[in-house]
Design a protein around this motif. Structure first.
Motif, PDB file in Angstrom:
ATOM      1  N   ILE A 106       6.471   2.365  -1.557  1.00 52.92           N
ATOM      2  CA  ILE A 106       7.027   1.448  -2.556  1.00 52.92           C
ATOM      3  C   ILE A 106       6.253   1.578  -3.865  1.00 52.92           C
ATOM      4  O   ILE A 106       6.851   1.650  -4.953  1.00 52.92           O
ATOM      5  N   GLN A 107       4.922   1.631  -3.758  1.00 55.05           N
ATOM      6  CA  GLN A 107       4.099   1.758  -4.959  1.00 55.05           C
ATOM      7  C   GLN A 107       4.421   3.061  -5.709  1.00 55.05           C
ATOM      8  O   GLN A 107       4.570   3.074  -6.931  1.00 55.05           O
ATOM      9  N   ALA A 108       4.561   4.158  -4.962  1.00 51.32           N
ATOM     10  CA  ALA A 108       4.862   5.441  -5.585  1.00 51.32           C
ATOM     11  C   ALA A 108       6.237   5.420  -6.242  1.00 51.32           C
ATOM     12  O   ALA A 108       6.430   5.951  -7.342  1.00 51.32           O
ATOM     13  N   SER A 109       7.208   4.801  -5.577  1.00 50.56           N
ATOM     14  CA  SER A 109       8.562   4.718  -6.122  1.00 50.56           C
ATOM     15  C   SER A 109       8.579   3.900  -7.413  1.00 50.56           C
ATOM     16  O   SER A 109       9.205   4.300  -8.411  1.00 50.56           O
ATOM     17  N   LEU A 110       7.895   2.766  -7.380  1.00 46.87           N
ATOM     18  CA  LEU A 110       7.854   1.933  -8.583  1.00 46.87           C
ATOM     19  C   LEU A 110       7.178   2.683  -9.727  1.00 46.87           C
ATOM     20  O   LEU A 110       7.629   2.627 -10.872  1.00 46.87           O
TER      21      LEU A 110
ATOM     22  N   HIS B 150       9.442   5.200 -11.327  1.00 44.94           N
ATOM     23  CA  HIS B 150      10.499   4.595 -12.131  1.00 44.94           C
ATOM     24  C   HIS B 150       9.965   3.809 -13.316  1.00 44.94           C
ATOM     25  O   HIS B 150      10.671   3.004 -13.906  1.00 44.94           O
ATOM     26  N   GLY B 151       8.717   4.023 -13.643  1.00 50.21           N
ATOM     27  CA  GLY B 151       8.189   3.483 -14.882  1.00 50.21           C
ATOM     28  C   GLY B 151       7.584   2.105 -14.800  1.00 50.21           C
ATOM     29  O   GLY B 151       7.244   1.524 -15.823  1.00 50.21           O
ATOM     30  N   HIS B 152       7.438   1.548 -13.646  1.00 48.75           N
ATOM     31  CA  HIS B 152       6.819   0.228 -13.508  1.00 48.75           C
ATOM     32  C   HIS B 152       5.308   0.432 -13.479  1.00 48.75           C
ATOM     33  O   HIS B 152       4.780   1.070 -12.585  1.00 48.75           O
ATOM     34  N   GLN B 153       4.643  -0.118 -14.460  1.00 53.60           N
ATOM     35  CA  GLN B 153       3.201   0.090 -14.537  1.00 53.60           C
ATOM     36  C   GLN B 153       2.429  -0.960 -13.764  1.00 53.60           C
ATOM     37  O   GLN B 153       1.454  -0.657 -13.115  1.00 53.60           O
ATOM     38  N   GLU B 154       2.854  -2.219 -13.890  1.00 53.28           N
ATOM     39  CA  GLU B 154       2.124  -3.295 -13.224  1.00 53.28           C
ATOM     40  C   GLU B 154       2.857  -3.676 -11.943  1.00 53.28           C
ATOM     41  O   GLU B 154       4.001  -4.109 -11.974  1.00 53.28           O
ATOM     42  N   VAL B 155       2.182  -3.487 -10.871  1.00 57.27           N
ATOM     43  CA  VAL B 155       2.801  -3.775  -9.578  1.00 57.27           C
ATOM     44  C   VAL B 155       1.892  -4.739  -8.830  1.00 57.27           C
ATOM     45  O   VAL B 155       0.690  -4.542  -8.735  1.00 57.27           O
ATOM     46  N   THR B 156       2.496  -5.793  -8.315  1.00 62.41           N
ATOM     47  CA  THR B 156       1.700  -6.732  -7.536  1.00 62.41           C
ATOM     48  C   THR B 156       1.592  -6.225  -6.105  1.00 62.41           C
ATOM     49  O   THR B 156       2.515  -5.637  -5.572  1.00 62.41           O
TER      50      THR B 156
ATOM     51  N   ALA C 130       2.755  16.882   6.215  1.00 61.45           N
ATOM     52  CA  ALA C 130       1.786  15.890   5.755  1.00 61.45           C
ATOM     53  C   ALA C 130       2.127  14.542   6.392  1.00 61.45           C
ATOM     54  O   ALA C 130       3.296  14.251   6.645  1.00 61.45           O
ATOM     55  N   PRO C 131       1.133  13.751   6.648  1.00 58.84           N
ATOM     56  CA  PRO C 131       1.435  12.434   7.220  1.00 58.84           C
ATOM     57  C   PRO C 131       2.270  11.605   6.257  1.00 58.84           C
ATOM     58  O   PRO C 131       2.089  11.678   5.033  1.00 58.84           O
ATOM     59  N   ALA C 132       3.191  10.851   6.798  1.00 59.23           N
ATOM     60  CA  ALA C 132       4.074  10.027   5.968  1.00 59.23           C
ATOM     61  C   ALA C 132       3.277   8.875   5.361  1.00 59.23           C
ATOM     62  O   ALA C 132       2.400   8.314   6.010  1.00 59.23           O
ATOM     63  N   PRO C 133       3.596   8.511   4.105  1.00 61.64           N
ATOM     64  CA  PRO C 133       2.901   7.365   3.512  1.00 61.64           C
ATOM     65  C   PRO C 133       3.361   6.070   4.175  1.00 61.64           C
ATOM     66  O   PRO C 133       4.455   5.999   4.732  1.00 61.64           O
ATOM     67  N   SER C 134       2.524   5.072   4.084  1.00 65.59           N
ATOM     68  CA  SER C 134       2.919   3.768   4.624  1.00 65.59           C
ATOM     69  C   SER C 134       4.031   3.198   3.747  1.00 65.59           C
ATOM     70  O   SER C 134       4.280   3.683   2.632  1.00 65.59           O
ATOM     71  N   THR C 135       4.691   2.188   4.217  1.00 66.79           N
ATOM     72  CA  THR C 135       5.763   1.560   3.449  1.00 66.79           C
ATOM     73  C   THR C 135       5.236   1.055   2.111  1.00 66.79           C
ATOM     74  O   THR C 135       5.873   1.252   1.063  1.00 66.79           O
ATOM     75  N   SER C 136       4.067   0.439   2.142  1.00 66.39           N
ATOM     76  CA  SER C 136       3.483  -0.086   0.908  1.00 66.39           C
ATOM     77  C   SER C 136       3.193   1.049  -0.077  1.00 66.39           C
ATOM     78  O   SER C 136       3.507   0.941  -1.271  1.00 66.39           O
TER      79      SER C 136
END
Ligand SMILES: [Zn+2]
Length: 82
Positions: free
Chosen positions: A68-72, A75-81, A59-65
């Motif tokens: 990061i969004q998936a990782s956050l 780990h339970g972070h709901q609101e991400v800027t 599968a194509p690799a996700p972008s860095t952004s």
């Protein structure tokens, strides 16, 4: 088989003789792909015939952004800027 290319004799070279594992190999005039082993005096050819497309592509690799969004999110972070 979408990108087969013509064999190129300068693409790569063998490091060992397939019969005696000798390392003293020199190009031979038999053809563009021929090698002569100085140890056992055999002349052989190594030829690259091309490369097929893989049966299953990763599968194509996700972008860095996106990563990061998936990782956050994992780990339970709901609101991400963004
Ligand atoms: Zn040899």
């Amino acid at each position: 088989m979408s990108f087969r290319r013509a064999p190129n004799p300068n693409r790569n070279h063998p490091l060992h003789c397939p019969w005696c594992a000798g390392e003293e190999l020199f190009p031979d005039e038999a053809d563009d792909f021929a090698w002569r082993c100085r140890d056992c005096t055999r002349i052989f050819s190594v030829r690259y015939h091309g490369q097929d497309d893989p049966e299953h592509r990763p599968a194509p690799a996700p972008s860095t952004s996106e990563a990061i969004q998936a990782s956050l999110h994992r780990h339970g972070h709901q609101e991400v800027t963004r």
